[in-house]
Design a protein around this motif. Structure first.
Motif, PDB file in Angstrom:
ATOM      1  N   LYS A  44     115.236  41.348  -7.855  1.00  0.00           N
ATOM      2  CA  LYS A  44     116.218  41.008  -8.879  1.00  0.00           C
ATOM      3  C   LYS A  44     117.474  41.850  -8.643  1.00  0.00           C
ATOM      4  CE  LYS A  44     112.901  39.417 -12.299  1.00  0.00           C
ATOM      5  NZ  LYS A  44     112.351  39.545 -13.668  1.00  0.00           N
ATOM      6  N   VAL A  45     118.511  41.180  -8.171  1.00  0.00           N
ATOM      7  CA  VAL A  45     119.741  41.890  -7.818  1.00  0.00           C
ATOM      8  C   VAL A  45     120.622  42.147  -9.031  1.00  0.00           C
ATOM      9  CG1 VAL A  45     119.734  40.975  -5.473  1.00  0.00           C
ATOM     10  CG2 VAL A  45     120.880  39.695  -7.283  1.00  0.00           C
ATOM     11  N   TRP A  46     120.320  41.481 -10.164  1.00  0.00           N
ATOM     12  CA  TRP A  46     121.157  41.645 -11.352  1.00  0.00           C
ATOM     13  C   TRP A  46     120.327  41.378 -12.584  1.00  0.00           C
ATOM     14  CZ3 TRP A  46     122.827  37.351 -14.527  1.00  0.00           C
ATOM     15  CH2 TRP A  46     123.687  37.712 -15.566  1.00  0.00           C
ATOM     16  N   GLN A  47     120.487  42.237 -13.615  1.00  0.00           N
ATOM     17  CA  GLN A  47     119.822  42.060 -14.893  1.00  0.00           C
ATOM     18  C   GLN A  47     120.784  42.451 -16.003  1.00  0.00           C
ATOM     19  OE1 GLN A  47     116.214  44.497 -14.336  1.00  0.00           O
ATOM     20  NE2 GLN A  47     115.004  42.628 -14.542  1.00  0.00           N
ATOM     21  N   GLN A  48     120.759  41.670 -17.093  1.00  0.00           N
ATOM     22  CA  GLN A  48     121.641  41.962 -18.221  1.00  0.00           C
ATOM     23  C   GLN A  48     120.976  41.487 -19.506  1.00  0.00           C
ATOM     24  OE1 GLN A  48     125.259  39.558 -19.105  1.00  0.00           O
ATOM     25  NE2 GLN A  48     126.365  41.469 -18.733  1.00  0.00           N
ATOM     26  N   LYS A  49     120.972  42.349 -20.501  1.00  0.00           N
ATOM     27  CA  LYS A  49     120.378  41.994 -21.784  1.00  0.00           C
ATOM     28  C   LYS A  49     121.356  41.131 -22.577  1.00  0.00           C
ATOM     29  CE  LYS A  49     116.649  42.915 -24.313  1.00  0.00           C
ATOM     30  NZ  LYS A  49     115.259  42.786 -23.827  1.00  0.00           N
ATOM     31  N   ALA A  50     120.925  39.952 -22.998  1.00  0.00           N
ATOM     32  CA  ALA A  50     121.764  39.058 -23.786  1.00  0.00           C
ATOM     33  C   ALA A  50     121.715  39.458 -25.257  1.00  0.00           C
ATOM     34  CB  ALA A  50     121.309  37.611 -23.616  1.00  0.00           C
ATOM     35  N   GLY A  76     118.635  38.684 -27.250  1.00  0.00           N
ATOM     36  CA  GLY A  76     117.420  39.459 -27.041  1.00  0.00           C
ATOM     37  C   GLY A  76     116.726  39.229 -25.720  1.00  0.00           C
ATOM     38  N   TYR A  77     117.012  38.102 -25.045  1.00  0.00           N
ATOM     39  CA  TYR A  77     116.375  37.854 -23.766  1.00  0.00           C
ATOM     40  C   TYR A  77     117.196  38.482 -22.638  1.00  0.00           C
ATOM     41  CZ  TYR A  77     119.877  34.162 -23.286  1.00  0.00           C
ATOM     42  OH  TYR A  77     121.061  33.471 -23.202  1.00  0.00           O
ATOM     43  N   THR A  78     116.646  38.458 -21.423  1.00  0.00           N
ATOM     44  CA  THR A  78     117.291  39.099 -20.282  1.00  0.00           C
ATOM     45  C   THR A  78     117.819  38.055 -19.308  1.00  0.00           C
ATOM     46  OG1 THR A  78     115.844  41.029 -20.472  1.00  0.00           O
ATOM     47  CG2 THR A  78     116.981  40.719 -18.375  1.00  0.00           C
ATOM     48  N   ARG A  79     119.097  38.150 -18.985  1.00  0.00           N
ATOM     49  CA  ARG A  79     119.660  37.344 -17.905  1.00  0.00           C
ATOM     50  C   ARG A  79     119.393  38.073 -16.585  1.00  0.00           C
ATOM     51  NH1 ARG A  79     124.435  37.384 -21.476  1.00  0.00           N
ATOM     52  NH2 ARG A  79     124.581  35.371 -22.574  1.00  0.00           N
ATOM     53  N   ASP A  80     119.152  37.290 -15.523  1.00  0.00           N
ATOM     54  CA  ASP A  80     118.930  37.952 -14.237  1.00  0.00           C
ATOM     55  C   ASP A  80     119.238  37.010 -13.084  1.00  0.00           C
ATOM     56  OD1 ASP A  80     116.586  36.350 -13.621  1.00  0.00           O
ATOM     57  OD2 ASP A  80     115.434  37.634 -14.954  1.00  0.00           O
ATOM     58  N   LEU A  83     117.509  31.545  -4.339  1.00  0.00           N
ATOM     59  CA  LEU A  83     118.415  32.275  -5.209  1.00  0.00           C
ATOM     60  C   LEU A  83     118.274  31.658  -6.590  1.00  0.00           C
ATOM     61  CD1 LEU A  83     120.689  34.244  -5.913  1.00  0.00           C
ATOM     62  CD2 LEU A  83     122.325  32.483  -5.201  1.00  0.00           C
ATOM     63  N   THR A  84     117.736  32.442  -7.539  1.00  0.00           N
ATOM     64  CA  THR A  84     117.449  31.943  -8.876  1.00  0.00           C
ATOM     65  C   THR A  84     118.302  32.685  -9.893  1.00  0.00           C
ATOM     66  OG1 THR A  84     115.166  31.535  -8.192  1.00  0.00           O
ATOM     67  CG2 THR A  84     115.627  31.491 -10.551  1.00  0.00           C
ATOM     68  N   LEU A  85     119.022  31.938 -10.718  1.00  0.00           N
ATOM     69  CA  LEU A  85     119.858  32.511 -11.778  1.00  0.00           C
ATOM     70  C   LEU A  85     119.309  32.080 -13.127  1.00  0.00           C
ATOM     71  CD1 LEU A  85     123.388  31.716 -10.317  1.00  0.00           C
ATOM     72  CD2 LEU A  85     122.096  33.838 -10.085  1.00  0.00           C
ATOM     73  N   ARG A  86     119.171  33.022 -14.051  1.00  0.00           N
ATOM     74  CA  ARG A  86     118.709  32.725 -15.422  1.00  0.00           C
ATOM     75  C   ARG A  86     119.747  33.264 -16.391  1.00  0.00           C
ATOM     76  NH1 ARG A  86     114.309  34.996 -12.751  1.00  0.00           N
ATOM     77  NH2 ARG A  86     112.568  33.579 -12.307  1.00  0.00           N
ATOM     78  N   PHE A  87     120.250  32.406 -17.256  1.00  0.00           N
ATOM     79  CA  PHE A  87     121.297  32.803 -18.198  1.00  0.00           C
ATOM     80  C   PHE A  87     120.736  32.813 -19.616  1.00  0.00           C
ATOM     81  CE2 PHE A  87     123.535  31.032 -14.561  1.00  0.00           C
ATOM     82  CZ  PHE A  87     124.471  32.008 -14.316  1.00  0.00           C
TER      83      PHE A  87
END
Length: 302
Positions: free
Chosen positions: A253-259, A262-266, A298-302
């Protein structure tokens, strides 16, 4: 037009015994009304240990396609020219399956280890398929015969550490049938699967899955048999040998961010290897040869 009614009730006969019963009533344009019962008995042997006995009946009504299909099928060279008219069935009954199961489930090691053991029996009848009336006419109909499938499965799932989980299961089935032609059922007697997955705090994750499928003989259909008997084509080999699949995957996981919700973008990059052992095989006599395949993700989750 289809309309269904479903009701379910649950009765706790005592602290350790629960009975769950359901009934489904279906109305369908093409068939008489069907009644599908289901019942399950749950018995708690001890805390975290349960035995379940269940039975059910279910139906698959004929589709609009199976009732109204009307098409001319023509052979092409080098086969002799022949046109067959295939029509839908006028008096189709719904396909039926009767199922029975007995299962044990238990938790051990403070719920870090789950075990399961299941026995099952399925009885299948009234399968719908094309039936040849003459060399130039075929109709969709309920094929005479039935299939009995017996089997069982055992499995375990374990939380070895907070970063490592695993599972293993083995299943056996035996198929007895009086069906002939294209509706015949087939499947391997033996299958087993083993898997491990690790996920670390440094954003790295990996998994390894191993699957073994036993040898099986699949019927290829009456059309192939008839054409081969006439000397027009060669009959495909109906036997599929046993094969093994080892699938591997590594991700980061090259990037993680708390939305704010409450969920996590990554964002994750990963490499997966399907059939890492390159055990080349077919899953069906008429299928493609399957070999190793390597893919990048390459998987992106927003």
């Amino acid at each position: 037009d289809r309309m269904g009614f479903y009701g379910q009730t649950e009765w706790r006969a005592m602290d350790t015994v629960t009975l769950v019963a359901g009934l489904r009533y279906d109305l369908d344009t093409f068939i008489h009304p069907t009644v599908s019962p289901r019942i399950a008995l749950l018995y708690n042997l001890a805390p975290a240990h349960t035995v379940r006995l269940s039975g059910s009946v279910a139906y698959r009504p004929p589709t609009l396609f199976e009732k109204t299909f009307d098409e001319r099928v023509s052979t092409n060279p080098p086969l002799p020219p022949l046109t067959t008219n295939v029509v839908g069935g006028t008096n189709l009954n719904p396909e039926q399956i009767i199922s029975y199961e007995a299962e044990y489930q238990g938790w051990y090691l403070n719920h870090r280890l789950r075990t399961r053991a299941t026995l099952f029996y399925n009885h299948i009848s009234e399968l719908i398929s094309a039936r040849e009336i003459s060399p130039v006419l075929a109709t969709l109909a309920n094929i005479p015969g039935e299939t009995d499938i017996y089997g069982g499965e055992i499995g375990v799932e374990i939380l070895a550490t907070k970063w490592l989980t695993g599972f293993a299961n083995y299943s056996y089935q035996d198929i007895q049938q009086s069906f002939t032609g294209r509706v015949q059922r087939a499947g391997p007697h033996h299958k087993f699967n083993v898997g491990l997955r690790g996920e670390w705090e440094n954003r790295l994750n990996a998994e390894a899955l191993y699957h073994h499928y036993g040898a099986v003989t699949y019927p290829v259909g009456q059309s192939f048999v008839s054409l081969s008997q006439a000397g027009l084509i060669g009959l495909p080999d109906q036997a599929v040998g046993s094969y093994n699949l080892l699938n591997l995957r590594v991700g980061y996981k090259v990037w993680q961010q708390k939305a704010l919700a409450g969920y996590t973008r990554d964002a994750e990059v990963a490499v997966s290897v399907f059939n890492a052992l390159n055990d080349q095989h077919k899953e069906h006599p008429l299928g493609d040869m399957i070999g190793r395949r390597v893919m990048g993700w390459l998987t992106l989750r927003f």
